[in-house]
Design a protein around this motif. Structure first.
Motif, short mmCIF file in Angstrom:
data_model
loop_
_atom_site.label_atom_id
_atom_site.label_comp_id
_atom_site.label_asym_id
_atom_site.label_seq_id
_atom_site.Cartn_x
_atom_site.Cartn_y
_atom_site.Cartn_z
N GLU A 181 30.86 43.95 39.73
CA GLU A 181 29.79 43.01 39.36
C GLU A 181 28.91 42.75 40.58
O GLU A 181 29.40 42.49 41.68
N GLY A 201 26.42 41.00 43.28
CA GLY A 201 26.30 39.67 43.83
C GLY A 201 27.59 38.91 43.99
O GLY A 201 27.59 37.73 44.33
N LYS A 202 28.72 39.57 43.80
CA LYS A 202 30.01 38.89 43.85
C LYS A 202 30.97 39.67 44.75
O LYS A 202 31.18 40.87 44.54
N GLN A 217 34.00 41.53 46.04
CA GLN A 217 35.13 42.14 45.36
C GLN A 217 35.89 42.99 46.36
O GLN A 217 35.35 43.46 47.35
N ASP A 231 36.27 43.57 51.72
CA ASP A 231 35.42 42.87 50.77
C ASP A 231 34.07 43.55 50.69
O ASP A 231 33.44 43.83 51.71
N THR A 262 30.24 43.53 48.51
CA THR A 262 29.32 42.89 47.58
C THR A 262 28.23 43.88 47.22
O THR A 262 27.47 44.32 48.09
N PRO A 281 25.57 40.07 36.81
CA PRO A 281 26.53 38.96 36.81
C PRO A 281 26.99 38.61 35.40
O PRO A 281 26.16 38.45 34.49
N ARG A 289 28.31 36.28 32.65
CA ARG A 289 28.32 34.87 32.30
C ARG A 289 28.53 34.73 30.80
O ARG A 289 27.98 35.50 30.02
N ASP A 318 31.77 32.02 34.66
CA ASP A 318 31.58 33.36 35.18
C ASP A 318 32.79 34.22 34.84
O ASP A 318 33.67 33.82 34.08
N SER A 319 32.85 35.41 35.43
CA SER A 319 33.92 36.35 35.11
C SER A 319 35.28 35.88 35.60
O SER A 319 36.31 36.41 35.18
N ASP A 320 35.31 34.89 36.49
CA ASP A 320 36.57 34.30 36.95
C ASP A 320 36.91 33.02 36.20
O ASP A 320 37.80 32.26 36.61
N ASP A 356 29.66 27.70 35.91
CA ASP A 356 28.41 28.01 36.59
C ASP A 356 27.62 26.71 36.74
O ASP A 356 27.32 26.06 35.74
#
Length: 210
Positions: free
Chosen positions: A33, A35-36, A38, A79, A81, A116, A118, A143-145, A149
């Motif tokens: 995804e 902007g996040k 990972q 990590d 992004t 993203p 949502r 969000d996906s977690d 938001d």
């Protein structure tokens, strides 16, 4: 004598033959995804010292490069992004593993990152309303977690079955992650499906009330 590099993307396993003793396993999300942050993780098997070069690019534009030195056979994670402009296009993760002998493995994996993720829930206090009743509803986006938001909601509209805007709110603060709104039905409202339109930036949803 050979090594192996395994790409594990969610439940997919892609084995690749290497050049020396030992093996490696790379894990990453199937759904990258933008902007996040990972994680991409490297696990070592029968290896004590390797240098790993990570490169990620969208088309001919490289947006990530990192050298990771793994010692004592532990491996580790980095990590990453993915930038917003890379969403919906083919990206490539390239891995170069350099062993103490100077031998190396070069492998790559193509993937298409998503925008993203949502999901918005709009919940009313009743499934069906009668004339003159007060309509209360809540808006919550996760969000996906499954974390709320907190972005500002730019527009909420209540639209009648004849496409007339009956009620409207703009620039609603959402610092608690959930917004509660209400409006009053007339004594003789139009019958049928009413629409609650919600918008944040270019994202839009239109749940229906009866």
């Amino acid at each position: 004598m050979f090594g192996a590099l395994l790409f594990i993307i969610a439940t997919s396993v892609l084995p690749c033959q290497g050049v020396s003793d030992g093996s490696y396993m790379l894990t990453m999300s199937r759904y990258m995804e933008v902007g996040k942050p990972q994680k991409i993780c490297m696990t070592l098997y029968n290896q004590t010292l390797v240098d790993v070069y990570y490169t990620m690019q969208s088309g001919n534009k490289r947006y990530f490069f990192q050298i990771q030195k793994y010692r004592k056979g532990k491996g580790g994670c980095i990590d990453v992004t993915v930038p917003a402009y890379a969403a919906g296009t083919r990206n490539r993760l390239s891995i170069s593993i350099v062993e103490p002998t100077g031998k190396f493995i070069d492998r790559s994996h193509d993937f298409v990152p998503s925008s993203p993720l949502r999901v918005t829930y709009i919940h009313s206090d009743k499934p069906i309303y009668k004339p003159g009743q007060l309509v209360r509803f809540r808006i919550m986006t996760v969000d996906s977690d499954l974390m709320p938001d907190l972005g500002k909601i730019s527009l909420v509209r209540v639209i009648t079955p004849t496409d007339v805007i009956m009620k409207q709110w703009r620039d609603i603060d959402n610092d608690k992650g959930i917004v509660t709104l209400e409006f009053q039905l007339a004594a003789e409202p139009l019958l049928g499906d009413w629409v609650i339109l919600w918008r944040r930036a270019v994202i839009r949803e239109e749940p229906r009330l009866k």
